[in-house]
Design a protein around this motif. Structure first.
Motif, PDB file in Angstrom:
ATOM      1  N   HIS A 395       0.840  -1.202   0.000  1.00  0.00           N
ATOM      2  CA  HIS A 395       0.000   0.000   0.000  1.00  0.00           C
ATOM      3  C   HIS A 395       0.876   1.253   0.000  1.00  0.00           C
ATOM      4  CE1 HIS A 395      -3.806   2.144   1.755  1.00  0.00           C
ATOM      5  NE2 HIS A 395      -3.521   2.525   0.532  1.00  0.00           N
ATOM      6  N   PHE A 396       1.977   1.181   0.733  1.00  0.00           N
ATOM      7  CA  PHE A 396       2.894   2.324   0.771  1.00  0.00           C
ATOM      8  C   PHE A 396       3.557   2.535  -0.585  1.00  0.00           C
ATOM      9  CE2 PHE A 396       3.097   3.921   5.126  1.00  0.00           C
ATOM     10  CZ  PHE A 396       2.225   3.027   5.722  1.00  0.00           C
ATOM     11  N   GLU A 397       3.901   1.443  -1.239  1.00  0.00           N
ATOM     12  CA  GLU A 397       4.545   1.562  -2.556  1.00  0.00           C
ATOM     13  C   GLU A 397       3.538   2.106  -3.583  1.00  0.00           C
ATOM     14  OE1 GLU A 397       7.451   1.686  -3.423  1.00  0.00           O
ATOM     15  OE2 GLU A 397       7.514   1.295  -5.573  1.00  0.00           O
ATOM     16  N   VAL A 398       2.303   1.650  -3.492  1.00  0.00           N
ATOM     17  CA  VAL A 398       1.261   2.157  -4.395  1.00  0.00           C
ATOM     18  C   VAL A 398       1.039   3.652  -4.126  1.00  0.00           C
ATOM     19  CG1 VAL A 398      -1.247   2.054  -4.827  1.00  0.00           C
ATOM     20  CG2 VAL A 398       0.111  -0.041  -4.869  1.00  0.00           C
ATOM     21  N   ALA A 399       1.026   4.025  -2.843  1.00  0.00           N
ATOM     22  CA  ALA A 399       0.857   5.442  -2.502  1.00  0.00           C
ATOM     23  C   ALA A 399       2.047   6.254  -3.008  1.00  0.00           C
ATOM     24  CB  ALA A 399       0.701   5.596  -0.992  1.00  0.00           C
ATOM     25  N   ARG A 400       3.249   5.695  -2.864  1.00  0.00           N
ATOM     26  CA  ARG A 400       4.455   6.395  -3.335  1.00  0.00           C
ATOM     27  C   ARG A 400       4.370   6.616  -4.853  1.00  0.00           C
ATOM     28  NH1 ARG A 400       9.267   5.847  -5.709  1.00  0.00           N
ATOM     29  NH2 ARG A 400       8.894   3.688  -6.321  1.00  0.00           N
ATOM     30  N   LEU A 401       3.950   5.586  -5.569  1.00  0.00           N
ATOM     31  CA  LEU A 401       3.834   5.715  -7.023  1.00  0.00           C
ATOM     32  C   LEU A 401       2.755   6.744  -7.390  1.00  0.00           C
ATOM     33  CD1 LEU A 401       4.169   1.934  -7.903  1.00  0.00           C
ATOM     34  CD2 LEU A 401       5.719   3.740  -8.687  1.00  0.00           C
ATOM     35  N   ALA A 402       1.674   6.752  -6.610  1.00  0.00           N
ATOM     36  CA  ALA A 402       0.596   7.725  -6.884  1.00  0.00           C
ATOM     37  C   ALA A 402       1.108   9.152  -6.687  1.00  0.00           C
ATOM     38  CB  ALA A 402      -0.603   7.454  -5.974  1.00  0.00           C
ATOM     39  N   VAL A 403       1.868   9.365  -5.621  1.00  0.00           N
ATOM     40  CA  VAL A 403       2.418  10.703  -5.358  1.00  0.00           C
ATOM     41  C   VAL A 403       3.433  11.063  -6.444  1.00  0.00           C
ATOM     42  CG1 VAL A 403       3.814  12.057  -3.739  1.00  0.00           C
ATOM     43  CG2 VAL A 403       1.986  10.580  -2.870  1.00  0.00           C
ATOM     44  N   ASP A 404       4.220  10.102  -6.833  1.00  0.00           N
ATOM     45  CA  ASP A 404       5.199  10.290  -7.915  1.00  0.00           C
ATOM     46  C   ASP A 404       4.472  10.735  -9.193  1.00  0.00           C
ATOM     47  OD1 ASP A 404       7.005   9.973  -9.979  1.00  0.00           O
ATOM     48  OD2 ASP A 404       7.681   7.982  -9.398  1.00  0.00           O
ATOM     49  N   LEU A 405       3.429  10.012  -9.548  1.00  0.00           N
ATOM     50  CA  LEU A 405       2.708  10.317 -10.790  1.00  0.00           C
ATOM     51  C   LEU A 405       1.954  11.641 -10.707  1.00  0.00           C
ATOM     52  CD1 LEU A 405       1.400   6.757 -11.680  1.00  0.00           C
ATOM     53  CD2 LEU A 405       2.901   8.159 -13.100  1.00  0.00           C
ATOM     54  N   ALA A 406       1.477  11.966  -9.514  1.00  0.00           N
ATOM     55  CA  ALA A 406       0.706  13.210  -9.371  1.00  0.00           C
ATOM     56  C   ALA A 406       1.599  14.440  -9.535  1.00  0.00           C
ATOM     57  CB  ALA A 406       0.003  13.230  -8.012  1.00  0.00           C
ATOM     58  N   GLY A 407       2.883  14.299  -9.254  1.00  0.00           N
ATOM     59  CA  GLY A 407       3.812  15.410  -9.408  1.00  0.00           C
ATOM     60  C   GLY A 407       3.647  16.446  -8.309  1.00  0.00           C
ATOM     61  N   GLY A 408       4.329  17.580  -8.488  1.00  0.00           N
ATOM     62  CA  GLY A 408       4.305  18.626  -7.467  1.00  0.00           C
ATOM     63  C   GLY A 408       2.991  19.373  -7.399  1.00  0.00           C
ATOM     64  N   PHE A 409       2.134  19.092  -8.338  1.00  0.00           N
ATOM     65  CA  PHE A 409       0.828  19.734  -8.473  1.00  0.00           C
ATOM     66  C   PHE A 409       0.075  19.820  -7.133  1.00  0.00           C
ATOM     67  CE2 PHE A 409      -3.601  18.154  -9.330  1.00  0.00           C
ATOM     68  CZ  PHE A 409      -4.145  19.325  -9.825  1.00  0.00           C
ATOM     69  N   ILE A 410       0.070  18.700  -6.388  1.00  0.00           N
ATOM     70  CA  ILE A 410      -0.700  18.666  -5.140  1.00  0.00           C
ATOM     71  C   ILE A 410      -0.100  19.617  -4.093  1.00  0.00           C
ATOM     72  CG2 ILE A 410      -1.381  17.182  -3.196  1.00  0.00           C
ATOM     73  CD1 ILE A 410      -1.572  14.893  -5.240  1.00  0.00           C
ATOM     74  N   ALA A 411       1.232  19.703  -4.094  1.00  0.00           N
ATOM     75  CA  ALA A 411       1.898  20.527  -3.070  1.00  0.00           C
ATOM     76  C   ALA A 411       1.536  21.997  -3.180  1.00  0.00           C
ATOM     77  CB  ALA A 411       3.405  20.348  -3.172  1.00  0.00           C
ATOM     78  N   THR A 412       1.212  22.446  -4.381  1.00  0.00           N
ATOM     79  CA  THR A 412       0.937  23.875  -4.546  1.00  0.00           C
ATOM     80  C   THR A 412      -0.542  24.191  -4.796  1.00  0.00           C
ATOM     81  OG1 THR A 412       1.612  23.572  -6.830  1.00  0.00           O
ATOM     82  CG2 THR A 412       3.206  24.606  -5.362  1.00  0.00           C
ATOM     83  N   LEU A 413      -1.388  23.183  -4.667  1.00  0.00           N
ATOM     84  CA  LEU A 413      -2.812  23.408  -4.960  1.00  0.00           C
ATOM     85  C   LEU A 413      -3.428  24.454  -4.027  1.00  0.00           C
ATOM     86  CD1 LEU A 413      -4.841  20.117  -5.539  1.00  0.00           C
ATOM     87  CD2 LEU A 413      -4.499  22.049  -7.079  1.00  0.00           C
ATOM     88  N   PRO A 414      -3.955  25.530  -4.562  1.00  0.00           N
ATOM     89  CA  PRO A 414      -4.625  26.521  -3.713  1.00  0.00           C
ATOM     90  C   PRO A 414      -5.935  25.959  -3.153  1.00  0.00           C
ATOM     91  CG  PRO A 414      -4.129  27.399  -5.900  1.00  0.00           C
ATOM     92  CD  PRO A 414      -3.944  25.925  -5.962  1.00  0.00           C
ATOM     93  N   SER A 415      -6.474  26.642  -2.174  1.00  0.00           N
ATOM     94  CA  SER A 415      -7.693  26.163  -1.533  1.00  0.00           C
ATOM     95  C   SER A 415      -8.913  26.425  -2.414  1.00  0.00           C
ATOM     96  CB  SER A 415      -7.888  26.855  -0.190  1.00  0.00           C
ATOM     97  OG  SER A 415      -8.495  28.114  -0.393  1.00  0.00           O
ATOM     98  N   GLU A 416      -9.995  25.802  -2.000  1.00  0.00           N
ATOM     99  CA  GLU A 416     -11.254  26.007  -2.697  1.00  0.00           C
ATOM    100  C   GLU A 416     -11.676  27.488  -2.642  1.00  0.00           C
ATOM    101  OE1 GLU A 416     -14.331  23.394  -1.345  1.00  0.00           O
ATOM    102  OE2 GLU A 416     -15.807  24.250  -2.697  1.00  0.00           O
ATOM    103  N   HIS A 417     -11.313  28.161  -1.529  1.00  0.00           N
ATOM    104  CA  HIS A 417     -11.661  29.590  -1.398  1.00  0.00           C
ATOM    105  C   HIS A 417     -10.986  30.409  -2.504  1.00  0.00           C
ATOM    106  CE1 HIS A 417     -13.576  28.884   2.434  1.00  0.00           C
ATOM    107  NE2 HIS A 417     -12.512  28.197   2.825  1.00  0.00           N
ATOM    108  N   ASP A 418      -9.731  30.057  -2.824  1.00  0.00           N
ATOM    109  CA  ASP A 418      -9.028  30.763  -3.897  1.00  0.00           C
ATOM    110  C   ASP A 418      -9.642  30.444  -5.260  1.00  0.00           C
ATOM    111  OD1 ASP A 418      -7.079  32.085  -2.267  1.00  0.00           O
ATOM    112  OD2 ASP A 418      -6.195  30.104  -1.938  1.00  0.00           O
TER     113      ASP A 418
END
Ligand code: SF4
Ligand code: FE
Length: 515
Positions: A395-418
């Motif tokens: 599960h951790f490896e699958v999560a790691r691959l998911a984060v890898d594939l998602a890229g930095g996009f998630i780290a900088t996602l603004p909030s719904e308010h923005d």
């Protein structure tokens, strides 16, 4: 955030299970009065409070699918006690087929909720207690089974949700229950009365406790004669006098309070099961609800069976979650134009491979199930431990691959308010747009889903739920049949089988190995 699932669809016939639909389950919780604290305040209604409502909805799914024709075969069963149709989560496994249906049901529910739907803990408790109580009666001529069956028929007929309560706080772990400075570190009997027992102490990490109807209490570990007051099994209603629950925090839980449905990632359901501490302050339990009292020689057995059943589940429910994650990164890749990249396909392939490998171990330990003397079926304990141990890696490896594939996009996602802001909303929409035709909001939503499913408490649950990895390693070594394996090696190497020099408890009566 009412959830987007129609819990009330397809009514069952009148004479079947008292709580039928998800709505009825949620209504039934409103009739109870449990004492629950969260962030220092009391929760009045778990079905409405933002901290607990998502978990209620996830558990409600176990009811909702049982009234849909396409899932009835998996989600219902025939009671071996009454012959009536019951929810599978209250069933005692009568065959290998039952064990396999459970696994399929859990994967399905994992896919539908993307989280822990909590009801398996009581399910596994029921199964572990049933077979153990039968064996206690055989040995000591007690009448626990009669009481337990009566209790279970009520649970089945009313289709109640039971929280299986096993893990004690344990205080100083170098000491046993009876050696603790504070005896309450292990839940124990403080008084035996003519009409019942009084118990004091606590149970930790109780998945789904705040939205269950009943608590099935079991000992936390194998105990010796000095711990008779700690060696008991009983059940109490969730709102019995003296019970206090304290609900735990989860990663990003404050986002739920701010009406930020997109930022929550999975607004309908929680990221994890919803864990609580259950405190028992001198709670009275009538004898008819006591199913073991002082038979310390059976404490190890009930823990062993409960753990095996629950570890078998993890290759199913977590595979359901991995299916969702795999779908999420695939959709995200489509939304940003990377889906055809060979490295993307390779990583997605690896995610699928790991998911199906994990699922295989869940199926395998069920297919190798054996009947206990009570007639209830047990999974193969070695394979069940391997199954759960695989979760702590795959599960951790699958999560790691998911984060890898998602890229930095998630780290900088603004909030719904923005996203909704009049001042900067257009900028968020412009710069977070990927492939034309896929709304930017959808790309953000799927990013938040990946965030919710790969971080914080969601992954802690995979590591430590059903026992931390070391607990599985102990069982895997113990059941490794090393004496038999040494014999195999010696026979092939032409070494005579001399007297045993390696003493290891590798006796397994329920597991076939080919010689
Ligand atoms: Fe069921 Fe899985 Fe949750 Fe355990 S972690 S209660 S097996 S859904
Ligand atoms: Fe769990």
């Amino acid at each position: 955030m009412a959830g987007d699932y129609d819990y009330a669809r397809n009514e069952l016939e009148e004479d079947e299970m008292k709580i039928k639909t998800g709505i009825e389950y949620m209504d039934s919780l409103k009739q109870l009065n449990p004492v629950i604290y969260y962030m220092g305040k009391k929760i009045k209604d778990v079905t409405e409070h933002p901290a607990t409502a998502p978990h209620v909805r996830a558990a409600a799914m176990t009811y909702a699918i049982a009234v849909q024709d396409e899932y009835k075969d998996l989600a219902t069963a025939t009671s071996h006690l009454t012959g009536r149709t019951i929810g599978r989560f209250t069933h005692v496994h009568q065959s290998v087929e039952d064990l396999i249906k459970k696994v399929k049901l859990l994967r399905l529910l994992g896919q539908k909720t993307g989280t822990c739907f909590q009801r398996c803990v009581g399910f596994d408790g029921i199964n572990a207690v049933y077979s153990t109580v039968y064996e206690i009666d055989q040995k000591y001529k007690t009448n626990y089974m009669e009481r337990f069956k009566k209790w279970l028929i009520r649970i089945q007929d009313e289709n109640l949700m039971v929280v299986g309560a096993m893990t004690d706080p344990k205080g100083d772990r170098s000491k046993g229950p009876a050696e603790q400075k504070d005896p309450d570190q292990y839940l124990h009997i403080v008084e035996r009365r003519e009409n019942g027992i009084v118990i004091r102490g606590a149970k930790l990490h109780m998945t789904g406790a705040v939205n269950s109807h009943e608590i099935l209490i079991m000992p936390t570990t194998a105990m010796n004669e000095s711990s008779k007051d700690y060696a008991f099994i009983c059940s109490v209603p969730i709102d019995a006098p003296g019970i206090i629950m304290i609900f735990g925090r989860q990663a990003n839980d404050s986002r739920r309070d701010m009406n930020e449905s997109i930022d929550v990632g999975k607004p309908s359901f929680g990221v994890v099961g919803g864990e609580a501490v259950i405190v028992f302050e001198d709670v009275f339990v009538p004898w008819e609800n006591v199913f073991m009292d002082g038979e310390t020689d059976f404490t190890g057995l009930v823990v062993h069976r409960f753990a095996a059943h629950h570890r078998a589940n993890y290759g199913a429910c977590k595979t359901g979650l991995m299916d969702v994650l795999t779908g999420a990164v695939t959709y995200l890749a489509h939304s940003q134009g990377t889906a055809k990249g060979s490295h993307v396909r390779d990583k997605v392939t690896e995610m699928i491979h790991l998911s199906e490998t994990l699922y295989s171990s869940s199926i395998a330990c069920s297919a190798e199930g054996v009947p206990t003397s009570s007639g209830a079926y047990m999974v193969d304990t070695m394979l069940a431990n391997v199954c759960k141990h695989n979760v702590t890696r795959f599960h951790f490896e699958v999560a790691r691959l998911a984060v890898d594939l998602a890229g930095g996009f998630i780290a900088t996602l603004p909030s719904e308010h923005d996203l909704q802001s009049e001042e900067v909303g257009h900028l968020v929409k412009k710069y977070f747009l990927g492939v034309e035709g896929i709304p930017v909001e959808d790309r953000i939503k799927i990013g938040r889903l990946i965030e919710a499913m790969t971080g914080g408490t969601a992954m802690v649950e995979s590591m430590h739920g059903a026992g931390s990895p070391q607990a599985q390693r102990i069982m895997i070594f113990r059941e490794g049949q090393l004496n038999k394996k040494m014999k195999l090696a010696k026979a092939l190497a032409g070494i005579p089988q001399r007297k045993k020099f390696y003493h290891h408890n590798s006796a397994r009566s329920d597991r076939n190995i080919i010689f």
